[in-house]
Scaffold this motif. Structure first.
Motif, mmCIF file in Angstrom:
data_model
loop_
_atom_site.group_PDB
_atom_site.id
_atom_site.type_symbol
_atom_site.label_atom_id
_atom_site.label_comp_id
_atom_site.label_asym_id
_atom_site.label_seq_id
_atom_site.Cartn_x
_atom_site.Cartn_y
_atom_site.Cartn_z
ATOM 1 N N ILE A 131 0.905 -1.285 -0.056
ATOM 2 C CA ILE A 131 0.066 0.032 0.042
ATOM 3 C C ILE A 131 0.908 1.301 -0.124
ATOM 4 O O ILE A 131 1.886 1.309 0.789
ATOM 5 C CB ILE A 131 -0.901 0.109 1.150
ATOM 6 C CG1 ILE A 131 -1.923 -1.240 1.137
ATOM 7 C CG2 ILE A 131 -1.633 1.310 1.395
ATOM 8 C CD1 ILE A 131 -2.736 -1.396 2.370
ATOM 9 N N ASN A 132 0.721 2.108 -0.938
ATOM 10 C CA ASN A 132 1.385 3.428 -1.038
ATOM 11 C C ASN A 132 0.362 4.385 -0.556
ATOM 12 O O ASN A 132 -0.562 4.870 -1.315
ATOM 13 C CB ASN A 132 1.969 3.316 -2.613
ATOM 14 C CG ASN A 132 2.879 2.376 -2.978
ATOM 15 O OD1 ASN A 132 3.814 1.747 -2.033
ATOM 16 N ND2 ASN A 132 2.602 1.922 -4.154
ATOM 17 N N ILE A 133 1.047 5.411 0.291
ATOM 18 C CA ILE A 133 0.373 6.590 0.500
ATOM 19 C C ILE A 133 0.560 7.756 -0.501
ATOM 20 O O ILE A 133 1.774 8.269 -0.383
ATOM 21 C CB ILE A 133 0.752 6.969 2.126
ATOM 22 C CG1 ILE A 133 0.462 5.713 3.065
ATOM 23 C CG2 ILE A 133 -0.147 8.149 2.360
ATOM 24 C CD1 ILE A 133 -0.828 5.093 3.142
ATOM 25 N N PHE A 158 2.789 4.389 -10.552
ATOM 26 C CA PHE A 158 3.974 3.224 -9.897
ATOM 27 C C PHE A 158 2.843 2.128 -9.419
ATOM 28 O O PHE A 158 3.093 1.086 -9.959
ATOM 29 C CB PHE A 158 4.735 3.764 -8.826
ATOM 30 C CG PHE A 158 5.707 2.656 -8.284
ATOM 31 C CD1 PHE A 158 7.007 2.808 -8.405
ATOM 32 C CD2 PHE A 158 5.194 1.723 -7.365
ATOM 33 C CE1 PHE A 158 7.995 1.895 -8.218
ATOM 34 C CE2 PHE A 158 5.888 0.773 -6.908
ATOM 35 C CZ PHE A 158 7.266 0.863 -7.240
ATOM 36 N N THR A 159 1.824 2.606 -8.733
ATOM 37 C CA THR A 159 1.070 1.509 -8.109
ATOM 38 C C THR A 159 0.262 0.708 -9.168
ATOM 39 O O THR A 159 0.302 -0.531 -9.099
ATOM 40 C CB THR A 159 -0.136 2.346 -7.134
ATOM 41 O OG1 THR A 159 0.642 3.124 -6.066
ATOM 42 C CG2 THR A 159 -0.899 1.347 -6.612
ATOM 43 N N LYS A 160 -0.185 1.462 -10.054
ATOM 44 C CA LYS A 160 -0.936 0.647 -11.033
ATOM 45 C C LYS A 160 -0.112 -0.158 -12.068
ATOM 46 O O LYS A 160 -0.672 -1.306 -12.256
ATOM 47 C CB LYS A 160 -1.928 1.868 -12.136
ATOM 48 C CG LYS A 160 -2.754 2.602 -10.981
ATOM 49 C CD LYS A 160 -3.597 3.704 -11.762
ATOM 50 C CE LYS A 160 -4.617 4.271 -11.035
ATOM 51 N NZ LYS A 160 -5.478 5.254 -11.938
ATOM 52 N N ALA A 161 0.964 0.330 -12.407
ATOM 53 C CA ALA A 161 1.735 -0.645 -13.245
ATOM 54 C C ALA A 161 2.178 -1.841 -12.374
ATOM 55 O O ALA A 161 2.142 -2.926 -12.985
ATOM 56 C CB ALA A 161 3.051 0.408 -13.794
ATOM 57 N N ALA A 177 -5.069 7.743 -0.935
ATOM 58 C CA ALA A 177 -4.887 9.261 -1.087
ATOM 59 C C ALA A 177 -5.673 9.986 -0.210
ATOM 60 O O ALA A 177 -6.818 10.215 -0.114
ATOM 61 C CB ALA A 177 -5.533 9.606 -2.537
ATOM 62 N N PRO A 178 -5.089 10.151 0.909
ATOM 63 C CA PRO A 178 -5.561 10.941 2.175
ATOM 64 C C PRO A 178 -5.656 12.414 1.839
ATOM 65 O O PRO A 178 -4.908 13.073 0.807
ATOM 66 C CB PRO A 178 -4.529 10.796 3.280
ATOM 67 C CG PRO A 178 -3.518 9.873 2.743
ATOM 68 C CD PRO A 178 -3.255 9.881 1.414
ATOM 69 N N GLY A 179 -6.836 13.211 2.218
ATOM 70 C CA GLY A 179 -7.022 14.538 2.344
ATOM 71 C C GLY A 179 -6.122 15.027 3.327
ATOM 72 O O GLY A 179 -5.059 14.507 3.692
ATOM 73 N N TYR A 180 -6.616 16.135 3.919
ATOM 74 C CA TYR A 180 -5.823 16.676 4.939
ATOM 75 C C TYR A 180 -6.091 16.080 6.366
ATOM 76 O O TYR A 180 -6.993 15.890 6.830
ATOM 77 C CB TYR A 180 -6.190 18.160 5.199
ATOM 78 C CG TYR A 180 -5.715 19.070 3.971
ATOM 79 C CD1 TYR A 180 -4.441 19.604 4.171
ATOM 80 C CD2 TYR A 180 -6.120 19.009 2.875
ATOM 81 C CE1 TYR A 180 -3.854 20.427 3.265
ATOM 82 C CE2 TYR A 180 -5.755 19.722 1.701
ATOM 83 C CZ TYR A 180 -4.258 20.370 1.857
ATOM 84 O OH TYR A 180 -3.558 20.975 0.995
ATOM 85 N N THR A 230 -6.026 0.189 -7.337
ATOM 86 C CA THR A 230 -7.121 1.067 -7.157
ATOM 87 C C THR A 230 -6.440 2.276 -6.075
ATOM 88 O O THR A 230 -5.342 2.117 -5.752
ATOM 89 C CB THR A 230 -8.248 0.666 -6.232
ATOM 90 O OG1 THR A 230 -9.128 1.377 -6.059
ATOM 91 C CG2 THR A 230 -7.856 0.088 -4.708
ATOM 92 N N VAL A 231 -6.930 3.499 -6.246
ATOM 93 C CA VAL A 231 -6.566 4.598 -5.310
ATOM 94 C C VAL A 231 -7.945 4.790 -4.290
ATOM 95 O O VAL A 231 -8.845 5.356 -4.970
ATOM 96 C CB VAL A 231 -6.385 5.855 -6.301
ATOM 97 C CG1 VAL A 231 -5.928 7.121 -5.313
ATOM 98 C CG2 VAL A 231 -5.292 5.519 -7.283
#
Ligand code: NDP
Length: 240
Positions: A131-133, A158-161, A177-180, A230-231
């Motif tokens: 899992i990539n933040i 990178f994640t999708k590939a 993909a965090p917000g604030y 996914t994101v």
């Protein structure tokens, strides 16, 4: 229960929340950090989670650090959470080469460094969770963050590939993909800026680290085995 879960930048902020959530769910967690020795010591004392210092921007340090984790905790790395990240904000026409390089190295090149070391073993064992933040600002861009937005958008590509390459080996690769979120990273914003940002968040507040950690727990679970590439937005509705 699976093998080791490494959380980069796992002793402060969002990463600390992720480390604790995984630990409480029974995973064997290694929390990485770089220079925040005092925070790491306090975190280890309070949680009992083992901490390991290395710079994720340096490939050889990642190789060495991961080998040390496997030796000390005993077992292969089945779960990798690439969370370490920094900001060095400024308008692009004033952005220094160093501000560009350091953000790309720590936020994006680190993801290569870490994944490149653990992927061969995951492929051999036919299991892995990565899992990539990323960030809301990797999706929408942000004034003063050309370097950061580029790094976080890069993380998504990178994640999708890698997800496509790894799917047949039962390795899932996803981004969050965090917000604030309230952490040291956003505490530096002025009260005025925070109020302005909050006015654009439909839920009406900044998020808390546990809300990102909950998304991580969901994606690492065996039950999430059909979710890859996914994101996942965790942003209070700020960007859809
Ligand atoms: P913090 O600044 O609170 O913590 C950053 C963590 O990353 C620290 O543990 C730090 O370790 C570690 N770190 C920094 N550089 C390195 C390095 N070279 N090697 C190893 N570890 C390093 O950040 P957040 O918790 O707020 O952010 C975590 C992630 O979430 C980042 O990728 C960030 O971009 C992303 N994010 C954050 C958002 C927010 O609103 N907070 C929103 C969207 C995304 P040390 O203690 O040693 O300095």
């Amino acid at each position: 229960m699976r093998g080791i879960a490494i959380v980069t930048g796992g002793t402060r902020g969002i990463g600390a929340g992720i480390s604790k959530a995984l630990h409480n769910a029974g995973y064997k967690v290694a929390a990485n950090y770089n220079k925040g020795e005092a925070a790491a010591r306090k975190f280890q004392e309070e949680t009992g989670i083992e901490t390991f210092a290395w710079d994720v921007a340096d490939y050889q340090s990642c190789e060495k650090g991961i080998a040390e984790v496997c030796e000390r905790l005993g077992g292969p790395v089945d779960i990798l959470i690439n969370n370490a990240g920094i900001t060095k904000d400024g308008m692009f026409h004033k952005m220094t080469y160093e501000a560009w390089q350091s953000v790309i190295n720590i936020n994006l090149n680190s993801v290569f460094n870490m994944c490149r070391v653990v992927i061969p073993g995951m492929r051999d064992r036919r299991f892995g969770r990565i899992i990539n933040i990323s960030s809301i600002n990797g999706l929408k861009g942000q004034i003063g963050q050309v370097n950061y937005s580029a790094s976080k958008a890069g993380v998504i590509g990178f994640t999708k590939a890698l997800a496509q390459e790894s799917a047949a080996k039962n390795i899932t690769v996803n981004a969050i993909a965090p917000g604030y979120i309230s952490t040291d990273m956003t505490d530096v914003l002025s009260e005025e800026t925070k109020a302005h940002i909050t006015s654009g968040i439909p839920i009406g507040r900044f998020g808390v680290v546990d809300e990102v950690a909950a998304a991580v727990l969901f994606l690492v679970d065996d039950k999430a085995s059909f979710i890859t590439g996914t994101v996942l937005n965790v942003n209070g509705g700020q960007y859809m």
